[in-house]
Write a protein that holds these residues in place. Structure first.
Motif, PDB file in Angstrom:
ATOM      1  N   THR A 146       0.833  -1.199   0.000  1.00 38.70           N
ATOM      2  CA  THR A 146       0.000   0.000   0.000  1.00 38.70           C
ATOM      3  C   THR A 146       0.871   1.255   0.000  1.00 38.70           C
ATOM      4  O   THR A 146       0.625   2.212  -0.743  1.00 38.70           O
ATOM      5  CB  THR A 146      -0.936   0.005   1.227  1.00 38.70           C
ATOM      6  OG1 THR A 146      -1.744  -1.166   1.190  1.00 38.70           O
ATOM      7  CG2 THR A 146      -1.822   1.238   1.238  1.00 38.70           C
ATOM      8  N   ASN A 171       2.432   1.657  -3.449  1.00 39.92           N
ATOM      9  CA  ASN A 171       1.431   2.162  -4.399  1.00 39.92           C
ATOM     10  C   ASN A 171       1.178   3.658  -4.166  1.00 39.92           C
ATOM     11  O   ASN A 171       1.072   4.431  -5.113  1.00 39.92           O
ATOM     12  CB  ASN A 171       0.122   1.393  -4.270  1.00 39.92           C
ATOM     13  CG  ASN A 171       0.221   0.000  -4.847  1.00 39.92           C
ATOM     14  OD1 ASN A 171       1.100  -0.293  -5.649  1.00 39.92           O
ATOM     15  ND2 ASN A 171      -0.674  -0.878  -4.405  1.00 39.92           N
ATOM     16  N   PHE A 172       1.079   4.047  -2.892  1.00 40.70           N
ATOM     17  CA  PHE A 172       0.877   5.452  -2.547  1.00 40.70           C
ATOM     18  C   PHE A 172       2.052   6.291  -3.047  1.00 40.70           C
ATOM     19  O   PHE A 172       1.859   7.364  -3.623  1.00 40.70           O
ATOM     20  CB  PHE A 172       0.710   5.593  -1.032  1.00 40.70           C
ATOM     21  CG  PHE A 172       0.468   6.986  -0.585  1.00 40.70           C
ATOM     22  CD1 PHE A 172      -0.771   7.597  -0.766  1.00 40.70           C
ATOM     23  CD2 PHE A 172       1.481   7.723   0.025  1.00 40.70           C
ATOM     24  CE1 PHE A 172      -0.988   8.892  -0.355  1.00 40.70           C
ATOM     25  CE2 PHE A 172       1.273   9.021   0.429  1.00 40.70           C
ATOM     26  CZ  PHE A 172       0.030   9.611   0.247  1.00 40.70           C
ATOM     27  N   ASN A 177       4.172   5.522  -5.498  1.00 42.45           N
ATOM     28  CA  ASN A 177       4.155   5.515  -6.966  1.00 42.45           C
ATOM     29  C   ASN A 177       3.118   6.495  -7.512  1.00 42.45           C
ATOM     30  O   ASN A 177       3.384   7.227  -8.469  1.00 42.45           O
ATOM     31  CB  ASN A 177       3.904   4.115  -7.506  1.00 42.45           C
ATOM     32  CG  ASN A 177       5.098   3.191  -7.328  1.00 42.45           C
ATOM     33  OD1 ASN A 177       6.214   3.643  -7.129  1.00 42.45           O
ATOM     34  ND2 ASN A 177       4.858   1.892  -7.377  1.00 42.45           N
ATOM     35  N   ASP A 178       1.927   6.492  -6.898  1.00 39.10           N
ATOM     36  CA  ASP A 178       0.879   7.426  -7.336  1.00 39.10           C
ATOM     37  C   ASP A 178       1.315   8.874  -7.128  1.00 39.10           C
ATOM     38  O   ASP A 178       1.107   9.730  -7.984  1.00 39.10           O
ATOM     39  CB  ASP A 178      -0.421   7.170  -6.580  1.00 39.10           C
ATOM     40  CG  ASP A 178      -1.113   5.880  -6.988  1.00 39.10           C
ATOM     41  OD1 ASP A 178      -0.753   5.325  -8.055  1.00 39.10           O
ATOM     42  OD2 ASP A 178      -2.015   5.440  -6.237  1.00 39.10           O
ATOM     43  N   GLY A 179       1.911   9.153  -5.980  1.00 38.23           N
ATOM     44  CA  GLY A 179       2.387  10.503  -5.693  1.00 38.23           C
ATOM     45  C   GLY A 179       3.466  10.940  -6.661  1.00 38.23           C
ATOM     46  O   GLY A 179       3.460  12.071  -7.154  1.00 38.23           O
ATOM     47  N   GLU A 207       3.936   9.781  -9.676  1.00 44.38           N
ATOM     48  CA  GLU A 207       3.317   9.946 -10.997  1.00 44.38           C
ATOM     49  C   GLU A 207       2.575  11.286 -11.097  1.00 44.38           C
ATOM     50  O   GLU A 207       2.695  12.006 -12.091  1.00 44.38           O
ATOM     51  CB  GLU A 207       2.348   8.795 -11.263  1.00 44.38           C
ATOM     52  CG  GLU A 207       1.766   8.798 -12.660  1.00 44.38           C
ATOM     53  CD  GLU A 207       0.868   7.596 -12.903  1.00 44.38           C
ATOM     54  OE1 GLU A 207      -0.194   7.800 -13.508  1.00 44.38           O
ATOM     55  OE2 GLU A 207       1.239   6.483 -12.498  1.00 44.38           O
ATOM     56  N   ARG A 208       1.840  11.634 -10.033  1.00 45.51           N
ATOM     57  CA  ARG A 208       1.128  12.919 -10.037  1.00 45.51           C
ATOM     58  C   ARG A 208       2.102  14.091 -10.064  1.00 45.51           C
ATOM     59  O   ARG A 208       1.888  15.088 -10.747  1.00 45.51           O
ATOM     60  CB  ARG A 208       0.206  13.034  -8.832  1.00 45.51           C
ATOM     61  CG  ARG A 208      -1.097  12.270  -9.012  1.00 45.51           C
ATOM     62  CD  ARG A 208      -1.997  12.560  -7.878  1.00 45.51           C
ATOM     63  NE  ARG A 208      -1.325  12.027  -6.668  1.00 45.51           N
ATOM     64  CZ  ARG A 208      -1.920  11.721  -5.545  1.00 45.51           C
ATOM     65  NH1 ARG A 208      -3.195  11.908  -5.417  1.00 45.51           N
ATOM     66  NH2 ARG A 208      -1.262  11.236  -4.518  1.00 45.51           N
TER      67      ARG A 208
END
Length: 148
Positions: free
Chosen positions: A21, A24-25, A27-29, A31-32
């Motif tokens: 988790t 993923n958090f 990676n998302d950050g 990417e954003r």
């Protein structure tokens, strides 16, 4: 001992799930953040292009205004000599003053017309040059509103 293994297995699964988790958090950050930096760069590039377009429009407008002023000056020189000749043809002081009044009236009307024309050309140039910058301002407002 079986209970200890089950507890250890549950704990390991919980740790793995938490790590997944977190990854993923992250990676998302990332990417954003990358997408945001890319958007900022593109927005900046578009702003520079708008400024160049605006400056080009302004330069072309000033060139047209300068050309118009040169043409006006040439025309005034040509008509001025013709009008001056009408003063030299006067035979009486009355004719001289009438010719002079006509010369002055025509000169004032022509000058007022030219000033109005120059004013219109300058306003049109400023309006056209402001248009690309106005579009960028609108895009900025939209971008800020979308980010909320």
């Amino acid at each position: 001992m079986s209970t200890t293994r089950k507890t250890s297995t549950k704990s390991a699964d919980s740790v793995n799930e938490a790590a997944s988790t977190a990854q993923n958090f992250m990676n998302d950050g990332l990417e954003r953040m990358t997408q945001g930096m890319s958007n900022v760069g593109a927005f900046g590039q578009e702003n520079v292009e708008a400024m160049i377009e605006s400056a080009t429009t302004m330069a072309k407008g000033f060139e047209k205004i300068a050309n118009e002023n040169v043409e006006y000056a040439k025309k005034q020189m040509e008509t001025g000599s013709d009008r001056f000749q009408s003063l030299t043809k006067a035979r009486t002081p009355q004719e001289f003053f009438e010719a002079q009044s006509e010369l002055l009236r025509n000169s004032m009307e022509t000058q007022i017309g030219q000033v109005n024309k120059m004013s219109d050309m300058m306003i049109a140039t400023a309006r056209d040059a402001a248009q690309p910058l106005s579009k960028r301002y609108t895009a900025f407002i939209e971008m800020v509103q979308q980010s909320r």
